[in-house]
Design a protein around this motif. Sequence first.
Motif, short mmCIF file in Angstrom:
data_model
loop_
_atom_site.label_atom_id
_atom_site.label_comp_id
_atom_site.label_asym_id
_atom_site.label_seq_id
_atom_site.Cartn_x
_atom_site.Cartn_y
_atom_site.Cartn_z
N VAL A 1 11.02 36.28 28.98
CA VAL A 1 10.55 36.79 30.26
C VAL A 1 11.75 37.23 31.08
CG1 VAL A 1 9.20 36.28 32.32
CG2 VAL A 1 8.64 35.14 30.16
N ALA A 2 11.70 38.46 31.57
CA ALA A 2 12.79 39.02 32.37
C ALA A 2 13.01 38.19 33.62
CB ALA A 2 12.48 40.46 32.75
N GLY A 3 14.26 37.85 33.87
CA GLY A 3 14.61 37.02 35.01
C GLY A 3 14.16 37.57 36.35
N GLU A 4 14.11 38.89 36.48
CA GLU A 4 13.77 39.46 37.78
C GLU A 4 12.32 39.23 38.19
OE1 GLU A 4 13.73 43.02 34.87
OE2 GLU A 4 15.22 41.53 35.38
N VAL A 5 11.44 38.85 37.29
CA VAL A 5 10.04 38.58 37.66
C VAL A 5 9.79 37.11 37.96
CG1 VAL A 5 9.22 40.56 36.30
CG2 VAL A 5 9.14 38.26 35.31
N LEU A 6 10.81 36.28 37.84
CA LEU A 6 10.63 34.82 37.92
C LEU A 6 10.78 34.26 39.33
CD1 LEU A 6 12.52 33.84 34.66
CD2 LEU A 6 10.04 33.88 35.03
N ASP A 7 9.82 34.62 40.21
CA ASP A 7 9.80 33.92 41.49
C ASP A 7 9.28 32.50 41.20
OD1 ASP A 7 6.94 33.88 41.48
OD2 ASP A 7 6.82 35.69 42.69
N ASP A 8 9.22 31.64 42.19
CA ASP A 8 8.89 30.24 41.95
C ASP A 8 7.52 30.04 41.30
OD1 ASP A 8 11.34 29.39 42.89
OD2 ASP A 8 10.60 28.91 44.90
N ASP A 9 6.51 30.77 41.77
CA ASP A 9 5.16 30.61 41.21
C ASP A 9 5.09 31.11 39.77
OD1 ASP A 9 4.17 29.47 43.53
OD2 ASP A 9 3.53 31.39 44.37
#
Length: 108
Positions: A81-89
């Motif tokens: 999973v691309a790091g840029e999509v990893l907000d907390d939720d």
Amino acid sequence: MSYDEVLAERVRELLERTDELIAKKMFGGLVFMVRGNTVVGVVGDDLLVRVGPDGTPTALARPGARPFELSGRVSKGWVVVAGEVLDDDVLDDWLQLGRKAAAALPPK
């Protein structure tokens, strides 16, 4: 390859709330294991997630997900999973998927 230490710490904090956790350097990054089974890993700026073979198609349909390739071969049951999509939720959702897939395996 190095790994994103900030993302690794976020993962550690979320997983430690509910699991006995072991972190180990592997795959050129840092993986997090519960009961001896890898749940997730941080590789570069991305998250490696165990989703199980049956969960792969659904996981790959999610934003930022792609197949995990190791030595030119796609590893079934894993996605990156691309790091840029990893907000907390979003991160917490992926961690729950990883926990579920790892919990389906016998302890090592």
